[in-house]
Every structure is written in C-alpha cells, then in structure tokens.
Scaffold this motif. Sequence first.
Motif, PDB file in Angstrom:
ATOM      1  N   ARG A   1      49.495  18.509  50.824  1.00 24.94           N
ATOM      2  CA  ARG A   1      48.068  18.760  51.039  1.00 24.94           C
ATOM      3  C   ARG A   1      47.714  20.196  50.686  1.00 24.94           C
ATOM      4  NH1 ARG A   1      44.473  20.793  54.264  1.00 24.94           N
ATOM      5  NH2 ARG A   1      46.011  21.733  55.634  1.00 24.94           N
ATOM      6  N   GLN A   2      48.570  21.136  51.066  1.00 26.08           N
ATOM      7  CA  GLN A   2      48.343  22.547  50.741  1.00 26.08           C
ATOM      8  C   GLN A   2      48.385  22.776  49.232  1.00 26.08           C
ATOM      9  OE1 GLN A   2      47.455  25.233  52.388  1.00 26.08           O
ATOM     10  NE2 GLN A   2      47.303  24.180  54.344  1.00 26.08           N
ATOM     11  N   GLU A   3      49.314  22.127  48.532  1.00 25.73           N
ATOM     12  CA  GLU A   3      49.396  22.256  47.074  1.00 25.73           C
ATOM     13  C   GLU A   3      48.112  21.750  46.424  1.00 25.73           C
ATOM     14  OE1 GLU A   3      52.845  20.182  45.717  1.00 25.73           O
ATOM     15  OE2 GLU A   3      54.219  21.520  46.786  1.00 25.73           O
ATOM     16  N   TRP A   4      47.627  20.589  46.868  1.00 29.99           N
ATOM     17  CA  TRP A   4      46.393  20.037  46.310  1.00 29.99           C
ATOM     18  C   TRP A   4      45.207  20.949  46.596  1.00 29.99           C
ATOM     19  CZ3 TRP A   4      47.390  14.482  48.429  1.00 29.99           C
ATOM     20  CH2 TRP A   4      48.273  13.822  47.583  1.00 29.99           C
ATOM     21  N   PHE A   5      45.149  21.506  47.812  1.00 25.35           N
ATOM     22  CA  PHE A   5      44.045  22.382  48.188  1.00 25.35           C
ATOM     23  C   PHE A   5      44.032  23.627  47.309  1.00 25.35           C
ATOM     24  CE2 PHE A   5      42.386  25.889  50.823  1.00 25.35           C
ATOM     25  CZ  PHE A   5      41.083  25.437  50.969  1.00 25.35           C
ATOM     26  N   GLU A   6      45.188  24.263  47.121  1.00 27.30           N
ATOM     27  CA  GLU A   6      45.270  25.457  46.276  1.00 27.30           C
ATOM     28  C   GLU A   6      44.907  25.131  44.836  1.00 27.30           C
ATOM     29  OE1 GLU A   6      45.648  28.594  47.228  1.00 27.30           O
ATOM     30  OE2 GLU A   6      45.724  27.873  49.295  1.00 27.30           O
ATOM     31  N   GLY A   7      45.346  23.969  44.355  1.00 34.53           N
ATOM     32  CA  GLY A   7      45.005  23.553  42.997  1.00 34.53           C
ATOM     33  C   GLY A   7      43.510  23.328  42.831  1.00 34.53           C
ATOM     34  N   SER A   8      42.883  22.694  43.807  1.00 33.25           N
ATOM     35  CA  SER A   8      41.443  22.440  43.705  1.00 33.25           C
ATOM     36  C   SER A   8      40.653  23.738  43.778  1.00 33.25           C
ATOM     37  CB  SER A   8      40.982  21.477  44.797  1.00 33.25           C
ATOM     38  OG  SER A   8      41.115  22.063  46.074  1.00 33.25           O
ATOM     39  N   ARG A   9      41.124  24.697  44.581  1.00 33.82           N
ATOM     40  CA  ARG A   9      40.443  26.002  44.640  1.00 33.82           C
ATOM     41  C   ARG A   9      40.552  26.721  43.303  1.00 33.82           C
ATOM     42  NH1 ARG A   9      42.558  29.546  49.200  1.00 33.82           N
ATOM     43  NH2 ARG A   9      41.267  31.003  48.103  1.00 33.82           N
ATOM     44  N   HIS A  10      41.707  26.632  42.666  1.00 32.77           N
ATOM     45  CA  HIS A  10      41.909  27.283  41.369  1.00 32.77           C
ATOM     46  C   HIS A  10      40.944  26.719  40.332  1.00 32.77           C
ATOM     47  CE1 HIS A  10      43.853  28.876  37.790  1.00 32.77           C
ATOM     48  NE2 HIS A  10      43.904  27.636  37.324  1.00 32.77           N
ATOM     49  N   TYR A  11      40.857  25.368  40.251  1.00 33.93           N
ATOM     50  CA  TYR A  11      39.996  24.752  39.256  1.00 33.93           C
ATOM     51  C   TYR A  11      38.519  24.932  39.581  1.00 33.93           C
ATOM     52  CZ  TYR A  11      44.130  22.917  37.103  1.00 33.93           C
ATOM     53  OH  TYR A  11      45.335  22.813  36.471  1.00 33.93           O
ATOM     54  N   ALA A  12      38.168  24.952  40.848  1.00 29.47           N
ATOM     55  CA  ALA A  12      36.774  25.191  41.225  1.00 29.47           C
ATOM     56  C   ALA A  12      36.363  26.608  40.835  1.00 29.47           C
ATOM     57  CB  ALA A  12      36.583  24.975  42.723  1.00 29.47           C
ATOM     58  N   LYS A  13      37.257  27.554  41.026  1.00 29.83           N
ATOM     59  CA  LYS A  13      36.978  28.946  40.659  1.00 29.83           C
ATOM     60  C   LYS A  13      36.818  29.073  39.146  1.00 29.83           C
ATOM     61  CE  LYS A  13      39.011  33.552  41.196  1.00 29.83           C
ATOM     62  NZ  LYS A  13      40.170  34.282  41.715  1.00 29.83           N
ATOM     63  N   ALA A  14      37.672  28.416  38.382  1.00 29.30           N
ATOM     64  CA  ALA A  14      37.586  28.462  36.928  1.00 29.30           C
ATOM     65  C   ALA A  14      36.298  27.811  36.443  1.00 29.30           C
ATOM     66  CB  ALA A  14      38.788  27.769  36.295  1.00 29.30           C
ATOM     67  N   ALA A  15      35.867  26.741  37.104  1.00 28.06           N
ATOM     68  CA  ALA A  15      34.636  26.061  36.702  1.00 28.06           C
ATOM     69  C   ALA A  15      33.407  26.908  37.029  1.00 28.06           C
ATOM     70  CB  ALA A  15      34.538  24.707  37.393  1.00 28.06           C
ATOM     71  N   ALA A  16      33.449  27.629  38.153  1.00 29.60           N
ATOM     72  CA  ALA A  16      32.298  28.431  38.566  1.00 29.60           C
ATOM     73  C   ALA A  16      32.132  29.680  37.708  1.00 29.60           C
ATOM     74  CB  ALA A  16      32.440  28.827  40.034  1.00 29.60           C
ATOM     75  N   PHE A  17      33.224  30.322  37.370  1.00 31.38           N
ATOM     76  CA  PHE A  17      33.144  31.586  36.644  1.00 31.38           C
ATOM     77  C   PHE A  17      33.490  31.451  35.171  1.00 31.38           C
ATOM     78  CE2 PHE A  17      34.101  32.771  41.077  1.00 31.38           C
ATOM     79  CZ  PHE A  17      32.933  33.458  41.348  1.00 31.38           C
ATOM     80  N   GLY A  18      33.923  30.312  34.763  1.00 29.26           N
ATOM     81  CA  GLY A  18      34.269  30.089  33.367  1.00 29.26           C
ATOM     82  C   GLY A  18      35.638  30.646  33.045  1.00 29.26           C
ATOM     83  N   PRO A  19      36.152  30.278  31.892  1.00 34.22           N
ATOM     84  CA  PRO A  19      37.471  30.783  31.516  1.00 34.22           C
ATOM     85  C   PRO A  19      37.407  32.262  31.168  1.00 34.22           C
ATOM     86  CG  PRO A  19      36.517  29.505  29.742  1.00 34.22           C
ATOM     87  CD  PRO A  19      35.587  29.384  30.910  1.00 34.22           C
ATOM     88  N   LYS A  20      38.519  32.921  31.348  1.00 38.70           N
ATOM     89  CA  LYS A  20      38.592  34.335  30.999  1.00 38.70           C
ATOM     90  C   LYS A  20      38.953  34.446  29.529  1.00 38.70           C
ATOM     91  CE  LYS A  20      39.944  35.897  35.553  1.00 38.70           C
ATOM     92  NZ  LYS A  20      40.925  36.612  36.352  1.00 38.70           N
ATOM     93  N   ASN A  21      38.056  35.034  28.763  1.00 38.84           N
ATOM     94  CA  ASN A  21      38.298  35.233  27.335  1.00 38.84           C
ATOM     95  C   ASN A  21      38.490  36.712  27.081  1.00 38.84           C
ATOM     96  OD1 ASN A  21      37.983  32.528  26.699  1.00 38.84           O
ATOM     97  ND2 ASN A  21      35.764  32.732  26.541  1.00 38.84           N
ATOM     98  N   GLU A  22      39.491  37.007  26.285  1.00 35.70           N
ATOM     99  CA  GLU A  22      39.696  38.404  25.935  1.00 35.70           C
ATOM    100  C   GLU A  22      38.610  38.827  24.956  1.00 35.70           C
ATOM    101  OE1 GLU A  22      43.618  39.207  24.621  1.00 35.70           O
ATOM    102  OE2 GLU A  22      44.524  37.990  26.182  1.00 35.70           O
ATOM    103  N   ALA A  23      38.259  40.094  25.025  1.00 32.74           N
ATOM    104  CA  ALA A  23      37.222  40.617  24.124  1.00 32.74           C
ATOM    105  C   ALA A  23      37.714  40.504  22.687  1.00 32.74           C
ATOM    106  CB  ALA A  23      36.916  42.057  24.464  1.00 32.74           C
ATOM    107  N   LYS A  24      36.846  40.036  21.814  1.00 32.13           N
ATOM    108  CA  LYS A  24      37.215  39.885  20.410  1.00 32.13           C
ATOM    109  C   LYS A  24      36.911  41.166  19.656  1.00 32.13           C
ATOM    110  CE  LYS A  24      36.360  34.947  20.372  1.00 32.13           C
ATOM    111  NZ  LYS A  24      35.591  33.861  19.803  1.00 32.13           N
ATOM    112  N   ALA A  25      37.818  41.540  18.822  1.00 35.07           N
ATOM    113  CA  ALA A  25      37.626  42.766  18.026  1.00 35.07           C
ATOM    114  C   ALA A  25      36.607  42.479  16.937  1.00 35.07           C
ATOM    115  CB  ALA A  25      38.943  43.205  17.425  1.00 35.07           C
ATOM    116  N   ILE A  26      35.722  43.430  16.741  1.00 32.80           N
ATOM    117  CA  ILE A  26      34.700  43.286  15.705  1.00 32.80           C
ATOM    118  C   ILE A  26      35.262  43.837  14.398  1.00 32.80           C
ATOM    119  CG2 ILE A  26      32.389  43.940  14.958  1.00 32.80           C
ATOM    120  CD1 ILE A  26      31.677  44.187  17.932  1.00 32.80           C
ATOM    121  N   LEU A  27      35.295  42.992  13.397  1.00 31.93           N
ATOM    122  CA  LEU A  27      35.831  43.390  12.114  1.00 31.93           C
ATOM    123  C   LEU A  27      34.689  43.893  11.228  1.00 31.93           C
ATOM    124  CD1 LEU A  27      38.251  40.412  11.480  1.00 31.93           C
ATOM    125  CD2 LEU A  27      38.815  42.672  12.365  1.00 31.93           C
ATOM    126  N   ASP A  28      34.860  45.056  10.661  1.00 32.22           N
ATOM    127  CA  ASP A  28      33.833  45.621   9.769  1.00 32.22           C
ATOM    128  C   ASP A  28      34.147  45.318   8.341  1.00 32.22           C
ATOM    129  OD1 ASP A  28      32.073  46.823  11.638  1.00 32.22           O
ATOM    130  OD2 ASP A  28      33.663  48.281  12.026  1.00 32.22           O
TER     131      ASP A  28
END
Length: 99
Positions: free
Chosen positions: A72-99
Amino acid sequence: TTVVIECRDDVAVRGQLEFCDDDMHCTLTSAIRVTPGGEKTKLDRIFIRARMIRYVHFAPSIDPSALIETKRQEWFEGSRHYAKAAAFGPKNEAKAILD
C-alpha cells in the motif's frame, strides 16, 4: 512461499505461490491437488481463479498485514510521484539556442 488454497468445490491445493494479481487470481508451482475423496494429483503449475478460492492459508511465520501495508505504501508513493508529474509537467532541460 508455500500456501494451501481451499477451493469452493472442497478441493485443496498446496504449492509455491508464484503470482497473485489484484483480483486474487493465483498461480502455484510444484502443486499437489487433493480432492475431497483423498485423490492426490501432482501438478507443475496450476492457475486458480479468484471466484473459486474459499480461503488461503499462509505459513505462521508470514504476516500478511505487514506485506499488504508495504505494498500500500509503494502504491501511495507511486501515485504521489505521478500526480506531481501531471500537475507540474515533465522537467525539460533548457535547449541551447543555435545561431
């Protein structure tokens, strides 16, 4: 883990619990099936549907409530992780601007 499963048709099956899903369908390996008449049948593998299970006997050394709480604890931690990712979106690294 060795278990004994009592079925609704008074058949007992003893074997190693290989898998049990969320609906409680169980797969046992190295099983022995005993009918009410006392006939014993050795089976390499047997699948038992949840609706046929009357009772599952575990060894006294196993604490099912502790295992359930851990899962139950494993499922709870997993659901919190995915809920957090859904609320804030995935973390994307800044893309370098090519000139």
